[in-house]
Scaffold this active site. Structure first.
Site, PDB file in Angstrom:
ATOM      1  N   GLY A   1      15.482 -10.422  51.046  1.00 26.80           N
ATOM      2  CA  GLY A   1      15.549  -8.977  51.244  1.00 26.80           C
ATOM      3  C   GLY A   1      14.448  -8.314  50.455  1.00 26.80           C
ATOM      4  CG  MET A   2      11.520  -6.095  52.389  1.00 26.98           C
ATOM      5  SD  MET A   2      10.546  -7.557  52.009  1.00 26.98           S
ATOM      6  CE  MET A   2       9.345  -6.886  50.910  1.00 26.98           C
TER       7      MET A   2
ATOM      8  N   GLY B   1      21.920  -5.736  57.146  1.00 23.89           N
ATOM      9  CA  GLY B   1      21.017  -6.890  57.147  1.00 23.89           C
ATOM     10  C   GLY B   1      21.654  -8.130  56.538  1.00 23.89           C
ATOM     11  CB  SER B   2      21.399 -11.709  57.468  1.00 18.82           C
ATOM     12  OG  SER B   2      19.994 -11.791  57.436  1.00 18.82           O
TER      13      SER B   2
ATOM     14  NE  ARG C   1      12.477  -1.648  53.158  1.00 17.94           N
ATOM     15  CZ  ARG C   1      13.689  -1.746  53.666  1.00 17.94           C
ATOM     16  NH1 ARG C   1      14.728  -1.865  52.882  1.00 17.94           N
ATOM     17  NH2 ARG C   1      13.881  -1.722  54.977  1.00 17.94           N
TER      18      ARG C   1
ATOM     19  CE1 TYR D   1      14.574 -11.974  56.304  1.00 23.79           C
ATOM     20  CE2 TYR D   1      16.840 -12.624  56.762  1.00 23.79           C
ATOM     21  CZ  TYR D   1      15.814 -11.692  56.843  1.00 23.79           C
ATOM     22  OH  TYR D   1      16.033 -10.483  57.459  1.00 23.79           O
TER      23      TYR D   1
ATOM     24  CB  CYS E   1      21.383  -5.971  53.450  1.00 28.08           C
ATOM     25  SG  CYS E   1      21.835  -4.347  52.900  1.00 28.08           S
TER      26      CYS E   1
ATOM     27  CG  ASP F   1      16.217  -2.412  60.814  1.00 34.69           C
ATOM     28  OD1 ASP F   1      16.184  -3.652  60.899  1.00 34.69           O
ATOM     29  OD2 ASP F   1      15.763  -1.773  59.848  1.00 34.69           O
TER      30      ASP F   1
ATOM     31  N   GLY G   1      21.337  -6.927  61.205  1.00 37.18           N
ATOM     32  CA  GLY G   1      22.726  -7.292  61.453  1.00 37.18           C
ATOM     33  C   GLY G   1      22.942  -8.125  62.710  1.00 37.18           C
TER      34      GLY G   1
HETATM   35  P1  IMP Z   1      18.639  -8.944  59.366  1.00 35.89           P
HETATM   36  O1  IMP Z   1      17.825  -9.180  60.592  1.00 35.89           O
HETATM   37  O2  IMP Z   1      20.102  -8.842  59.650  1.00 35.89           O
HETATM   38  O3  IMP Z   1      18.381  -9.945  58.308  1.00 35.89           O
HETATM   39  O4  IMP Z   1      18.209  -7.507  58.797  1.00 35.89           O
HETATM   40  C1  IMP Z   1      16.873  -7.164  58.586  1.00 35.89           C
HETATM   41  C2  IMP Z   1      16.770  -5.704  58.158  1.00 35.89           C
HETATM   42  O5  IMP Z   1      17.410  -5.526  56.877  1.00 35.89           O
HETATM   43  C3  IMP Z   1      15.376  -5.212  57.941  1.00 35.89           C
HETATM   44  O6  IMP Z   1      14.743  -4.842  59.136  1.00 35.89           O
HETATM   45  C4  IMP Z   1      15.550  -4.054  56.966  1.00 35.89           C
HETATM   46  O7  IMP Z   1      15.868  -2.850  57.622  1.00 35.89           O
HETATM   47  C5  IMP Z   1      16.759  -4.474  56.168  1.00 35.89           C
HETATM   48  N1  IMP Z   1      16.413  -4.993  54.834  1.00 35.89           N
HETATM   49  C6  IMP Z   1      15.347  -5.726  54.454  1.00 35.89           C
HETATM   50  N2  IMP Z   1      15.446  -6.085  53.156  1.00 35.89           N
HETATM   51  C7  IMP Z   1      16.594  -5.556  52.705  1.00 35.89           C
HETATM   52  C8  IMP Z   1      17.238  -5.569  51.435  1.00 35.89           C
HETATM   53  O8  IMP Z   1      16.818  -6.184  50.464  1.00 35.89           O
HETATM   54  N3  IMP Z   1      18.398  -4.860  51.353  1.00 35.89           N
HETATM   55  C9  IMP Z   1      18.906  -4.173  52.401  1.00 35.89           C
HETATM   56  N4  IMP Z   1      18.374  -4.170  53.616  1.00 35.89           N
HETATM   57  C10 IMP Z   1      17.211  -4.853  53.771  1.00 35.89           C
END
Ligand code: IMP
Length: 489
Positions: free
Chosen positions: A399-400, A312-313, A414, A397, A315, A350, A352
């Site tokens: 991260g959780m 994840g971006s 989580r 935006y 993450c 999911d 990246g």
């Molecule tokens: P993105 O679209 O590349 O930004 O990735 C989003 C995905 O990253 C989500 O659907 C989750 O699976 C994951 N994610 C969400 N929050 C976190 C975090 O804090 N750390 C790691 N992975 C996360």
């Protein structure tokens, strides 16, 4: 998948992701307007195989409704109380349907202020007014509010509502309802039996404004919610969860790493108490998928696997822990296990995704649908406000697993629970550019996917999974991007 790709990527030798691979062009022998990007997850069909992430800066009810209306899906986040989650799922289920069963009502002796509060809370534009015998006696809509603010506190609903309510009998057809709405130039049509309210039909739900919408068997929008694999600790939470279950079609088990005995056991208990379908995740390897598919004896509610760890971006899991399974690698691994053990299970890649071209890549290595937070966090429909930084419009935006998101207790499980997880965040919080409406973003992503499929020679998702792919050299990666220009890139 080509043997080359299988050997190089699916082995543990190279852990590749989107930028490392390309789809090898194929022979296009079909009419390009006939290309079909629809995909399936269990019994659900999606005209647009794209899902917005269950994150509190990405998907609350507004995003979930819009994603489903446009043919995809938005998974509601869980970083809030079960009560709030119940409000969100109810809003999604009630947003569009031919007949609303669970109609919002207000007593005839209510004050205007109460009507305002109820309508705002439920996100609705009108409310049916009932008397002490529970019979319909009026209808009150946003337009009926007096323009003088001071009356709001003292005025009564009965003095401003429409009293001559046009209603229709239970069992009326869509056409009969449309005819009645048009004849009377009204937007809301209560269904009554001997004056008692049985449902509500509204103009906006009848108009096929969103022909691609993702719907359940009763024509209501599909609703998905993130769920902790932990079984509720007390009876009242379980009761609330069961109520949530009533409005939800798919629960997405929402943990960073699902291949854990405790999470598997918790999920099995949840499946016994709830009726909705389940997507399990995240996992990142063939071995984890093989275990879940063959050793766990999940019920038929298990319909999909969600994959990708550390991509994840927002993450920072891989930086903090040294462990990860980038989305492309995880997709290729798990796709093979699904093919080997249970091809009915859906696969969601999911996180990246950086460019539209990453979508066809994920599908080519076996994904049925893709999930992104990054593409959607900057949309009008995501939670949060538009800010301005150095003249650019932006939205937060996070991260959780970021410090900021984990100030509430709801999301702590989580990640790895305990004191260490509080001091070692696995995500970050930042800004992304404001990108306007989600419909514009989805159009771009759909085009990227469609055009990738055309070049690959695949007219539908299952043919796209047969596309040839390969690893690209470092020199190739550089050449595949704009290069040797004056520096804009
Ligand atoms: P993105 O679209 O590349 O930004 O990735 C989003 C995905 O990253 C989500 O659907 C989750 O699976 C994951 N994610 C969400 N929050 C976190 C975090 O804090 N750390 C790691 N992975 C996360």
């Amino acid at each position: 998948m080509t043997d080359y790709f299988r050997k190089k990527v699916h082995s543990d030798e190279i852990i590749a992701t989107f930028d490392d691979m390309l789809i090898i062009p194929g022979y296009t022998n079909f009419d390009i307007d006939k290309i079909d990007i629809s995909s399936k997850l269990g019994k659900y069909e999606f005209h647009v195989p794209i899902i917005s992430s269950a994150m509190d800066t990405v998907t609350a009810e507004e995003m979930a409704i819009k994603m489903a209306l446009l043919g995809g899906l938005g998974v509601l986040h869980r970083n809030c109380s079960l009560q709030k989650q119940l409000e969100m799922v109810r809003k999604v289920k009630r947003a569009r349907s031919f007949v609303i069963d669970d109609v919002a009502t207000i007593k005839v002796d209510a004050k205007l202020a109460e009507a305002k509060m109820r309508m705002e809370k439920d996100g609705i534009s009108g409310i049916v007014v009932i008397n002490d015998e529970n019979k319909v006696c009026g209808i009150f809509t946003k337009r009926d509010f007096p323009y003088k603010e001071e009356i709001m506190n003292t005025g009564d609903v009965k003095d401003y509502m429409t009293k001559n309510v046009v209603s229709i009998d239970p069992g009326a057809s869509r056409e009969e309802a449309l005819e009645m709405l048009f004849q009377h130039r009204i937007e809301k049509l209560p269904i009554t039996e001997n004056g008692h309210l049985k449902g509500l039909i509204t103009t906006k739900d009848l108009k096929p404004e969103f022909p691609l919408a993702s719907k359940d068997e009763e024509g209501r929008l599909l609703c998905a919610l993130a769920l902790s694999p932990k079984f509720p600790e007390n009876i009242s939470s379980l009761k609330l969860l069961k109520e949530i279950d009533h409005y939800t079609d798919i629960f997405f088990i929402d943990v960073a790493a699902f291949y854990k005995d405790v999470d598997i056991r918790g999920t099995k208990n949840l499946m016994e108490s709830l009726e909705s379908d389940f997507v399990l995740g995240n996992i990142g390897t063939y071995e984890a998928a093989e275990f879940l598919l063959t050793k766990c004896d999940f019920s038929e509610q298990f319909i999909g696997l969600k994959v990708g760890m550390g991509s994840g971006s927002i993450c920072s899991t891989s930086i903090q822990t040294g462990v990860g399974a980038p989305t492309l690698y995880a997709t290729a691994q798990v796709a093979d296990a699904i093919a080997d053990y249970n091809p009915k299970i859906g696969l969601i890649a999911d996180g990246g995704f950086k460019n539209p071209g990453d979508l066809p890549k994920a599908i080519a290595v076996g994904a049925d649908l893709i999930m992104s937070g990054h593409f959607f966090a900057g949309c009008e429909e995501s939670p949060g406000y538009v800010d301005t930084i150095q003249g650019r419009k932006v939205k937060v935006y996070r991260g959780m697993g970021s410090k900021e998101a984990r100030t509430s207790e709801f999301i702590l499980d989580r990640y790895i629970e305990g004191e260490s997880s509080k001091t070692l965040p696995e995500g970050v919080s930042d800004y992304v550019p404001f990108v306007g409406s989600v419909s514009g973003v989805l159009s771009t992503l759909k085009e990227g996917l469609r055009n990738g499929m055309i070049y690959a020679g695949a007219n539908n998702i299952s043919n796209m999974k047969k596309a040839k792919v390969g690893i690209i050299s470092n020199a190739g990666q550089i050449e595949q991007r704009p290069h040797d220009l004056m520096g804009r890139y």
